[in-house]
Enzyme design. Structure first.
Site, PDB file in Angstrom:
ATOM      1  N   ALA A 123      11.958 -25.448 -28.599  1.00  0.00           N
ATOM      2  CA  ALA A 123      13.330 -25.886 -28.904  1.00  0.00           C
ATOM      3  C   ALA A 123      14.304 -25.365 -27.845  1.00  0.00           C
ATOM      4  O   ALA A 123      15.245 -26.063 -27.444  1.00  0.00           O
ATOM      5  CB  ALA A 123      13.733 -25.398 -30.298  1.00  0.00           C
ATOM      6  N   GLU A 124      14.068 -24.153 -27.346  1.00  0.00           N
ATOM      7  CA  GLU A 124      14.934 -23.600 -26.295  1.00  0.00           C
ATOM      8  C   GLU A 124      14.908 -24.495 -25.065  1.00  0.00           C
ATOM      9  O   GLU A 124      15.938 -24.772 -24.441  1.00  0.00           O
ATOM     10  CB  GLU A 124      14.461 -22.195 -25.887  1.00  0.00           C
ATOM     11  CG  GLU A 124      14.633 -21.146 -26.976  1.00  0.00           C
ATOM     12  CD  GLU A 124      14.157 -19.765 -26.531  1.00  0.00           C
ATOM     13  OE1 GLU A 124      14.285 -19.434 -25.334  1.00  0.00           O
ATOM     14  OE2 GLU A 124      13.659 -19.014 -27.385  1.00  0.00           O
ATOM     15  N   GLY A 148      10.177 -16.631 -17.153  1.00  0.00           N
ATOM     16  CA  GLY A 148      11.115 -17.617 -16.619  1.00  0.00           C
ATOM     17  C   GLY A 148      10.900 -19.050 -17.064  1.00  0.00           C
ATOM     18  O   GLY A 148      11.297 -19.990 -16.370  1.00  0.00           O
ATOM     19  N   ASN A 202      12.420 -20.696 -19.383  1.00  0.00           N
ATOM     20  CA  ASN A 202      13.722 -21.368 -19.545  1.00  0.00           C
ATOM     21  C   ASN A 202      14.317 -21.711 -18.182  1.00  0.00           C
ATOM     22  O   ASN A 202      14.878 -22.790 -17.996  1.00  0.00           O
ATOM     23  CB  ASN A 202      14.692 -20.498 -20.347  1.00  0.00           C
ATOM     24  CG  ASN A 202      14.485 -20.661 -21.840  1.00  0.00           C
ATOM     25  OD1 ASN A 202      14.819 -21.696 -22.405  1.00  0.00           O
ATOM     26  ND2 ASN A 202      13.905 -19.647 -22.473  1.00  0.00           N
ATOM     27  N   SER A 241      20.081 -20.324 -29.898  1.00  0.00           N
ATOM     28  CA  SER A 241      21.507 -20.569 -29.656  1.00  0.00           C
ATOM     29  C   SER A 241      21.801 -20.363 -28.182  1.00  0.00           C
ATOM     30  O   SER A 241      21.314 -19.409 -27.572  1.00  0.00           O
ATOM     31  CB  SER A 241      22.360 -19.557 -30.429  1.00  0.00           C
ATOM     32  OG  SER A 241      21.985 -19.482 -31.781  1.00  0.00           O
ATOM     33  N   ASP A 258      25.374 -10.621 -27.592  1.00  0.00           N
ATOM     34  CA  ASP A 258      25.056 -11.865 -28.312  1.00  0.00           C
ATOM     35  C   ASP A 258      26.182 -12.320 -29.255  1.00  0.00           C
ATOM     36  O   ASP A 258      25.920 -12.902 -30.313  1.00  0.00           O
ATOM     37  CB  ASP A 258      23.743 -11.706 -29.120  1.00  0.00           C
ATOM     38  CG  ASP A 258      22.558 -11.408 -28.214  1.00  0.00           C
ATOM     39  OD1 ASP A 258      22.575 -11.867 -27.055  1.00  0.00           O
ATOM     40  OD2 ASP A 258      21.635 -10.698 -28.643  1.00  0.00           O
ATOM     41  N   MET A 317      16.825  -9.082 -19.428  1.00  0.00           N
ATOM     42  CA  MET A 317      16.677  -8.087 -20.479  1.00  0.00           C
ATOM     43  C   MET A 317      17.588  -6.864 -20.311  1.00  0.00           C
ATOM     44  O   MET A 317      17.292  -5.800 -20.839  1.00  0.00           O
ATOM     45  CB  MET A 317      15.203  -7.642 -20.567  1.00  0.00           C
ATOM     46  CG  MET A 317      14.249  -8.776 -20.877  1.00  0.00           C
ATOM     47  SD  MET A 317      14.712  -9.705 -22.368  1.00  0.00           S
ATOM     48  CE  MET A 317      14.233  -8.530 -23.630  1.00  0.00           C
ATOM     49  N   ARG A 318      18.676  -7.026 -19.596  1.00  0.00           N
ATOM     50  CA  ARG A 318      19.616  -5.922 -19.430  1.00  0.00           C
ATOM     51  C   ARG A 318      20.980  -6.303 -19.953  1.00  0.00           C
ATOM     52  O   ARG A 318      21.382  -7.449 -19.809  1.00  0.00           O
ATOM     53  CB  ARG A 318      19.826  -5.623 -17.944  1.00  0.00           C
ATOM     54  CG  ARG A 318      18.827  -4.755 -17.392  1.00  0.00           C
ATOM     55  CD  ARG A 318      18.937  -4.647 -15.897  1.00  0.00           C
ATOM     56  NE  ARG A 318      17.764  -3.917 -15.506  1.00  0.00           N
ATOM     57  CZ  ARG A 318      17.719  -2.594 -15.452  1.00  0.00           C
ATOM     58  NH1 ARG A 318      18.802  -1.879 -15.635  1.00  0.00           N
ATOM     59  NH2 ARG A 318      16.589  -1.984 -15.151  1.00  0.00           N
ATOM     60  N   ASN A 348      24.139 -17.644 -22.118  1.00  0.00           N
ATOM     61  CA  ASN A 348      22.841 -17.038 -22.406  1.00  0.00           C
ATOM     62  C   ASN A 348      22.145 -17.866 -23.472  1.00  0.00           C
ATOM     63  O   ASN A 348      22.809 -18.546 -24.260  1.00  0.00           O
ATOM     64  CB  ASN A 348      23.060 -15.616 -22.946  1.00  0.00           C
ATOM     65  CG  ASN A 348      21.748 -14.910 -23.272  1.00  0.00           C
ATOM     66  OD1 ASN A 348      20.758 -15.030 -22.532  1.00  0.00           O
ATOM     67  ND2 ASN A 348      21.717 -14.184 -24.384  1.00  0.00           N
ATOM     68  N   HIS A 385      19.609 -17.346 -26.696  1.00  0.00           N
ATOM     69  CA  HIS A 385      19.132 -16.285 -27.581  1.00  0.00           C
ATOM     70  C   HIS A 385      18.245 -16.917 -28.660  1.00  0.00           C
ATOM     71  O   HIS A 385      18.627 -17.935 -29.257  1.00  0.00           O
ATOM     72  CB  HIS A 385      20.337 -15.574 -28.212  1.00  0.00           C
ATOM     73  CG  HIS A 385      19.930 -14.419 -29.075  1.00  0.00           C
ATOM     74  ND1 HIS A 385      19.454 -13.238 -28.549  1.00  0.00           N
ATOM     75  CD2 HIS A 385      19.879 -14.282 -30.423  1.00  0.00           C
ATOM     76  CE1 HIS A 385      19.150 -12.408 -29.538  1.00  0.00           C
ATOM     77  NE2 HIS A 385      19.410 -13.022 -30.679  1.00  0.00           N
TER      78      HIS A 385
HETATM   79  C1  GRF Z   1      13.452 -16.561 -24.516  1.00  0.00           C
HETATM   80  O1  GRF Z   1      12.912 -16.550 -25.809  1.00  0.00           O
HETATM   81  C2  GRF Z   1      14.931 -16.412 -24.557  1.00  0.00           C
HETATM   82  O2  GRF Z   1      15.522 -16.987 -25.678  1.00  0.00           O
HETATM   83  C3  GRF Z   1      15.122 -14.925 -24.620  1.00  0.00           C
HETATM   84  O3  GRF Z   1      14.123 -14.415 -23.783  1.00  0.00           O
HETATM   85  C4  GRF Z   1      13.030 -15.332 -23.721  1.00  0.00           C
HETATM   86  C5  GRF Z   1      12.810 -15.647 -22.268  1.00  0.00           C
HETATM   87  O4  GRF Z   1      11.680 -16.446 -22.054  1.00  0.00           O
HETATM   88  N1  GRF Z   1      16.466 -14.575 -24.237  1.00  0.00           N
HETATM   89  P1  GRF Z   1      11.449 -17.092 -20.639  1.00  0.00           P
HETATM   90  O5  GRF Z   1      11.446 -15.969 -19.611  1.00  0.00           O
HETATM   91  O6  GRF Z   1      12.562 -18.053 -20.382  1.00  0.00           O
HETATM   92  O7  GRF Z   1      10.114 -17.776 -20.701  1.00  0.00           O
END
Ligand code: GRF
Length: 299
Positions: free
Chosen positions: A168-169, A12, A14, A131, A140, A85-86, A102, A104
């Site tokens: 970067a995310e 988590g 992000n 992205s 995606d 992841m679903r 989302n 990615h």
């Molecule tokens: C991230 O790399 C995101 O881009 C991908 O899954 C990962 C999740 O990481 N969809 P986190 O749980 O946010 O640390």
């Protein structure tokens, strides 16, 4: 303030940046398909309402029904997937149509699905990235709302590259989600007012943007009861106007009063292509701006 639910399956990180850097939106629910997802404990410790279910025990349709019910309880307007992841069912996507985003870890449309970093390295790519995109029925594949690029360094492994992309995310996702949650008027205002000498005034009851006393954009919401939400901009002339009206009539319309002067209305309902809207507003500024501003470097 837009009410956002974050869906995750794991650590988590992000979600944490979305919570910590929230601007114009508020994370009102964090939900997971895994009861032990570390992100859930983090959110709960901050008094954010959580829903942690076992997707494996419940199966997809019961899991999704429970998430949607909880979203309704919390009056959620936007869902942000962050390491969920679903695959979502098309019923779920339809229930929140146009309101699921989302992140990615690749430069879409490259490397949809899993193992994005391994695939980027195997391909010998010089850069990788992430992205933020709209979620549709197809994995995606929804429209990209924003991207961030990072260099691939010599000796990178999937893990070192993933760590660089993850940083970067964390910079990208809160910024794009904030933009996504802005009202169309606020978004036009943000673009218009950063153009040189731009000013906002009300004209004919509508928020209107001027440069040196010449209009270059006007936002109209149900103007004269026409049911349209548009931003009106200049085009280079009636040829371009006709071409736009002809090739994309779902996007461009002829605005009352300004139409004869070569303007078009750009539809702002749903999820407009903001990169193109922003470009048209800036182009309209160029068409209205006096020579001295263009000579000084333009927009
Ligand atoms: C991230 O790399 C995101 O881009 C991908 O899954 C990962 C999740 O990481 N969809 P986190 O749980 O946010 O640390």
């Amino acid at each position: 303030m837009t009410r956002v639910a974050v869906l995750l399956s794991g650590r988590g990180s992000n979600m944490m940046t979305l919570v910590e850097q929230a601007r114009g939106y508020q994370v009102v629910l964090v939900a997971s398909d895994r009861p032990d997802a570390p992100g859930i404990a983090w959110a709960a410790a901050r008094d954010i309402p959580t829903l942690a279910l076992s997707g494996r025990d419940l199966g997809r349709s019961k899991l999704e029904a429970a998430i949607l019910a909880k979203c309704a309880d919390h009056r959620v307007q936007v869902i942000a997937l962050a390491g969920y992841m679903r695959l979502l069912s098309s019923d779920f996507v339809a229930a929140m149509e146009g309101a699921i985003v989302n992140i990615h870890p690749s430069l879409l449309p490259l490397y949809k699905g899993l193992d994005t970093h391994g695939r980027a390295l195997a391909a010998g790519d010089a850069e990788a990235g992430c992205s933020v995109h709209l979620v549709t029925d197809e994995l995606d594949a929804g429209r990209v709302l924003g991207q961030s690029r990072v260099a691939v360094e010599p000796g990178d492994t999937p893990d070192t590259l993933a760590a660089r992309v993850l940083r970067a995310e964390h910079a990208l996702y809160p910024r794009i989600l904030a933009e996504f949650c802005m009202s169309p008027l606020d978004r036009i205002r943000a673009v218009a007012l950063q153009l040189p000498e731009a000013e906002e005034r009300i004209s004919h009851g509508q928020p209107t943007f001027f440069v040196a006393d010449r209009q270059f954009a006007q936002v109209r919401d149900d103007h004269h009861g026409d049911g349209r939400h548009v931003v009106c901009v200049r085009t280079s002339g009636t040829d371009e106007q006709a071409m736009l009206l002809d090739t994309a009539p779902e996007t461009y319309s002829l605005p009352a009063h300004l139409g004869p002067a070569g303007w078009v209305g750009i539809d702002l309902s749903g999820n407009p292509d903001w990169a193109s809207v922003e470009d048209r507003v800036a182009h309209s500024w160029e068409l209205a701006a006096p020579a001295r501003l263009l000579e000084a470097g333009g927009r």
